[in-house]
Design a protein around this motif. Structure first.
Motif, short mmCIF file in Angstrom:
data_model
loop_
_atom_site.label_atom_id
_atom_site.label_comp_id
_atom_site.label_asym_id
_atom_site.label_seq_id
_atom_site.Cartn_x
_atom_site.Cartn_y
_atom_site.Cartn_z
N MET A 1 0.87 -1.05 -0.05
CA MET A 1 -0.05 0.09 -0.02
C MET A 1 0.99 1.22 -0.21
N THR A 2 0.40 2.44 -0.91
CA THR A 2 1.04 3.51 -0.74
C THR A 2 0.17 4.57 -0.29
N ARG A 3 0.95 5.39 0.71
CA ARG A 3 0.28 6.50 1.03
C ARG A 3 1.09 7.77 0.79
N ILE A 4 0.53 8.71 0.35
CA ILE A 4 1.32 10.06 -0.05
C ILE A 4 0.76 11.20 0.43
N TYR A 5 1.66 12.02 1.33
CA TYR A 5 1.35 13.26 1.79
C TYR A 5 1.87 14.37 1.02
N LEU A 6 1.07 15.07 0.46
CA LEU A 6 1.47 16.21 -0.50
C LEU A 6 1.24 17.60 -0.02
N ILE A 7 2.22 18.32 0.11
CA ILE A 7 2.32 19.52 0.59
C ILE A 7 2.89 20.48 -0.43
N ARG A 8 2.13 21.78 -0.38
CA ARG A 8 2.35 22.87 -1.35
C ARG A 8 3.27 23.62 -0.26
N HIS A 9 4.49 24.21 -0.82
CA HIS A 9 5.19 25.30 -0.14
C HIS A 9 4.56 26.12 0.39
N GLY A 10 4.94 26.98 1.53
CA GLY A 10 4.19 28.03 2.14
C GLY A 10 4.17 29.22 1.23
N GLU A 11 3.27 30.35 1.65
CA GLU A 11 2.94 31.58 0.87
C GLU A 11 4.36 32.16 0.48
N THR A 12 4.87 32.47 -0.52
CA THR A 12 5.79 33.41 -1.01
C THR A 12 5.55 34.77 -1.06
N ILE A 13 6.49 35.71 -1.08
CA ILE A 13 6.36 37.08 -1.29
C ILE A 13 5.80 37.36 -2.82
N TRP A 14 6.08 36.67 -3.90
CA TRP A 14 5.36 36.62 -5.18
C TRP A 14 4.14 36.15 -5.02
N ASN A 15 3.62 34.85 -4.43
CA ASN A 15 2.41 34.62 -4.29
C ASN A 15 1.46 35.73 -3.88
N ARG A 16 1.84 36.56 -2.68
CA ARG A 16 1.44 37.52 -2.05
C ARG A 16 0.88 38.72 -2.90
N GLU A 17 2.00 38.79 -3.99
CA GLU A 17 1.97 39.93 -5.01
C GLU A 17 1.10 39.60 -6.29
N LEU A 136 5.83 13.94 -14.17
CA LEU A 136 5.29 13.25 -13.04
C LEU A 136 4.86 12.02 -13.15
N ALA A 137 4.27 11.40 -14.05
CA ALA A 137 3.75 10.04 -14.17
C ALA A 137 4.89 9.00 -13.85
N PRO A 138 6.05 9.22 -14.28
CA PRO A 138 7.10 7.89 -13.82
C PRO A 138 7.42 8.22 -12.32
N PHE A 139 7.38 9.51 -11.89
CA PHE A 139 7.89 9.48 -10.45
C PHE A 139 6.79 8.75 -9.46
N LEU A 140 5.23 9.40 -9.86
CA LEU A 140 4.34 8.81 -9.21
C LEU A 140 4.32 7.00 -9.23
N GLY A 141 4.62 6.58 -10.39
CA GLY A 141 4.71 5.27 -10.64
C GLY A 141 5.70 4.57 -9.94
N GLU A 142 7.04 5.29 -9.64
CA GLU A 142 8.02 4.70 -8.66
C GLU A 142 7.63 4.54 -7.34
N LEU A 143 7.05 5.90 -6.80
CA LEU A 143 6.40 5.73 -5.32
C LEU A 143 5.38 4.50 -5.09
N GLN A 144 4.54 4.29 -5.88
CA GLN A 144 3.43 3.39 -5.94
C GLN A 144 4.09 1.91 -6.17
N GLU A 145 5.02 1.79 -6.98
CA GLU A 145 5.81 0.51 -7.12
C GLU A 145 6.51 0.12 -5.65
N LYS A 146 7.17 1.20 -5.24
CA LYS A 146 7.90 1.08 -3.81
C LYS A 146 7.02 0.69 -2.56
N GLY A 147 5.67 1.45 -2.84
CA GLY A 147 4.96 1.23 -1.58
C GLY A 147 5.44 2.19 -0.25
N GLY A 148 4.61 2.05 0.81
CA GLY A 148 5.07 2.69 2.10
C GLY A 148 4.34 4.15 1.91
#
Length: 202
Positions: A1-17, A136-148
């Motif tokens: 089983m694969t569990r993924i915690y996906l975080i976006r970086h915190g707000e930046t100065i350019w995000n605010r602008e 991104l598809a190969p990256f996600l595939g690698e995580l799902q193959e690895k599990g954890g």
């Protein structure tokens, strides 16, 4: 089983602008630091009960966010796998532009092309969303193959596309996803849920 915690970086100065960062960088605002701290406190709880594999985009704002999360959670920053496939989409010559409204006003022909086929549109020297999906598809595939369990710190568009691939969404459904910075998405068992975290007052 694969569990993924996906975080976006915190707000930046350019995000605010409202600037379009792409693969350029600006530092976290104080509020963005507080968002990263809130995630760090939450992952102190999560990492106490399960082992996490750590992944992040190598751009500055994700490195800063990941460093804060690791400091507060006790997770080892030196074990993060910085993967170029997790970099934000680049708008090429238009990275750093001062907002979509101004960009579309300055380049109306490009704006019309983007509206006609947003998934495959590329700014000069930039990427399309489809190009991001392909890296991104190969990256996600690698995580799902690895599990954890995996913790990923990345970006707004990248995280939307990762979620879209995982959930099997259409292009339109993927574009409609949110890009919140006040928590993280948990991908598990073919579904997702958002876990909000509460930053301390600025």
């Amino acid at each position: 089983m694969t569990r993924i915690y996906l975080i976006r970086h915190g707000e930046t100065i350019w995000n605010r602008e409202g600037r379009l960062q792409g693969q350029l960088d600006s530092p976290l605002t104080l509020h963005g630091i507080r968002q990263a701290e809130a995630n760090g406190r939450k992952f102190a709880e999560i990492s106490a009960r399960e082992s996490l594999s750590l992944h992040a985009s190598p751009l500055g704002r994700t490195r800063q966010t990941a460093a804060i999360i690791c400091e507060l959670s006790g997770l080892p920053y030196e074990e993060i796998r910085f993967d170029a496939r997790l970099k934000e989409i680049t708008l090429g010559e238009h990275d750093g532009y001062r907002g979509w409204e101004r960009l579309d006003r300055d380049f109306p022909e490009l704006a019309a092309q983007r509206r006609a086929d947003p998934w495959h549109f590329q700014h000069p020297g930039g990427e399309s969303t489809e190009m991001v999906r392909r890296r991104l598809a190969p990256f996600l595939g690698e995580l799902q193959e690895k599990g954890g369990a995996h913790l990923i710190v990345a970006h707004g568009v990248v995280n939307k596309v990762l979620r879209g691939i995982y959930l099997g969404l259409s292009e339109e459904e993927c574009f409609a996803l949110d890009r919140r910075q006040d928590g993280f998405h948990l991908l598990e068992d073919g579904a997702e849920r958002f876990v909000a975290t509460e930053p301390a007052p600025d």
